[in-house]
Design an enzyme around this catalytic site. Structure first.
Site, short mmCIF file in Angstrom:
data_model
loop_
_atom_site.label_atom_id
_atom_site.label_comp_id
_atom_site.label_asym_id
_atom_site.label_seq_id
_atom_site.Cartn_x
_atom_site.Cartn_y
_atom_site.Cartn_z
N HIS A 125 5.67 -10.61 76.71
CA HIS A 125 5.67 -11.93 76.06
C HIS A 125 4.54 -12.06 75.05
O HIS A 125 4.68 -12.71 74.01
CB HIS A 125 5.64 -13.07 77.10
CG HIS A 125 4.32 -13.29 77.76
ND1 HIS A 125 3.99 -12.71 78.97
CD2 HIS A 125 3.24 -14.05 77.40
CE1 HIS A 125 2.78 -13.10 79.32
NE2 HIS A 125 2.30 -13.91 78.38
N TYR A 126 3.42 -11.40 75.31
CA TYR A 126 2.30 -11.40 74.37
C TYR A 126 2.67 -10.67 73.09
O TYR A 126 2.45 -11.17 71.98
CB TYR A 126 1.08 -10.75 75.04
CG TYR A 126 -0.08 -10.48 74.11
CD1 TYR A 126 -0.89 -11.51 73.66
CD2 TYR A 126 -0.37 -9.18 73.70
CE1 TYR A 126 -1.97 -11.26 72.81
CE2 TYR A 126 -1.44 -8.92 72.86
CZ TYR A 126 -2.23 -9.96 72.41
OH TYR A 126 -3.30 -9.71 71.57
N LEU A 127 3.27 -9.48 73.23
CA LEU A 127 3.66 -8.70 72.07
C LEU A 127 4.79 -9.36 71.29
O LEU A 127 4.84 -9.28 70.06
CB LEU A 127 4.06 -7.28 72.49
CG LEU A 127 2.93 -6.42 73.07
CD1 LEU A 127 3.48 -5.08 73.58
CD2 LEU A 127 1.84 -6.18 72.02
N LYS A 130 3.12 -11.95 69.17
CA LYS A 130 2.43 -11.32 68.05
C LYS A 130 3.43 -10.85 66.99
O LYS A 130 3.20 -11.00 65.79
CB LYS A 130 1.60 -10.13 68.55
CG LYS A 130 0.34 -10.52 69.31
CD LYS A 130 -0.62 -11.28 68.43
CE LYS A 130 -1.95 -11.56 69.09
NZ LYS A 130 -2.79 -12.45 68.27
#
Length: 217
Positions: A125-127, A130
């Site tokens: 979810h972070y990537l 980004k």
């Protein structure tokens, strides 16, 4: 001197960016803060602070700003909602304001492998957030540089890196010191203009590495 707004100025990498810019003869840093109590630490450094919350209104933050470094992040271990709110939507919001304010360049701190979020389930979810922000910046029409470092460490920076446009094809670590220098060096025109590159610690000086990237483009 060019006025540089730093989003994420209170973070570990952002603080290093501020220190570098504050000692330069070309750039004047302005710290984006979201709490009044954060102002004093920058005033102690003779650095102006600009109030603005990436989850709120940032429409007023670009007055007199020439370039932007986005080094903000919701932090490790935060919820998916918080990550989307800051790393994705907060970035997109600031990109819009920068574009409307005719900012000359927008330098984005991203993450290695952001183009392939599904390959890292732990950071998916972070990537994804980004990637969404990076894609939005590339499509914005702004001059940009997207820096995608490997795993960040608090080791002393050696100012030596290995970089590649797109993907390096391997993993690695890099100090926050060196990431901060990469972000600051990317402000200079026409270095790495409208480029996305990955970076880890390596054998080449940061200046040489960015010059080589630029001339190969």
């Amino acid at each position: 001197m060019e006025n540089i707004l730093i989003a994420g100025a209170t973070g570990a990498t952002g603080k290093r960016v501020i220190e570098i810019l504050n000692n330069s003869e070309s750039f004047n840093p302005l710290a984006l803060i979201r709490k009044e109590e954060q102002r004093q630490q920058f005033e102690d450094m003779d650095v102006e602070a600009v109030m603005g919350d990436l989850e709120g209104d940032v429409s007023h933050t670009m007055k007199g700003i020439d370039k932007v470094i986005f080094a903000a992040g919701s932090g490790g271990g935060t919820s998916e909602e918080k990550t989307i709110a800051v790393d994705q939507e907060g970035a997109k919001k600031l990109i819009d304001v920068a574009k409307n304010s005719n900012v000359q360049k927008f330098v984005m701190l991203s993450a290695m492998a952001a183009d392939e979020p599904s390959k890292n389930e732990d950071l998916k979810h972070y990537l994804e957030a980004k990637k969404e922000a990076d894609d939005y910046l590339r499509a914005s029409g702004l001059n940009y540089t997207i820096v995608r470092p490997g795993a960040l460490t608090d080791d002393l920076g050696l100012a030596k890196v290995e970089v590649a446009e797109g993907s390096l094809g391997k993993r690695g670590e890099i100090s926050r010191d060196d990431v901060a220098f990469l972000l600051v060096m990317s402000l200079a025109d026409p270095l790495v203009k409208n480029m996305t590159f990955e970076a880890i610690e390596g054998p080449q000086s940061i200046k040489e590495a960015l010059l080589d990237l630029t001339t190969k483009a």
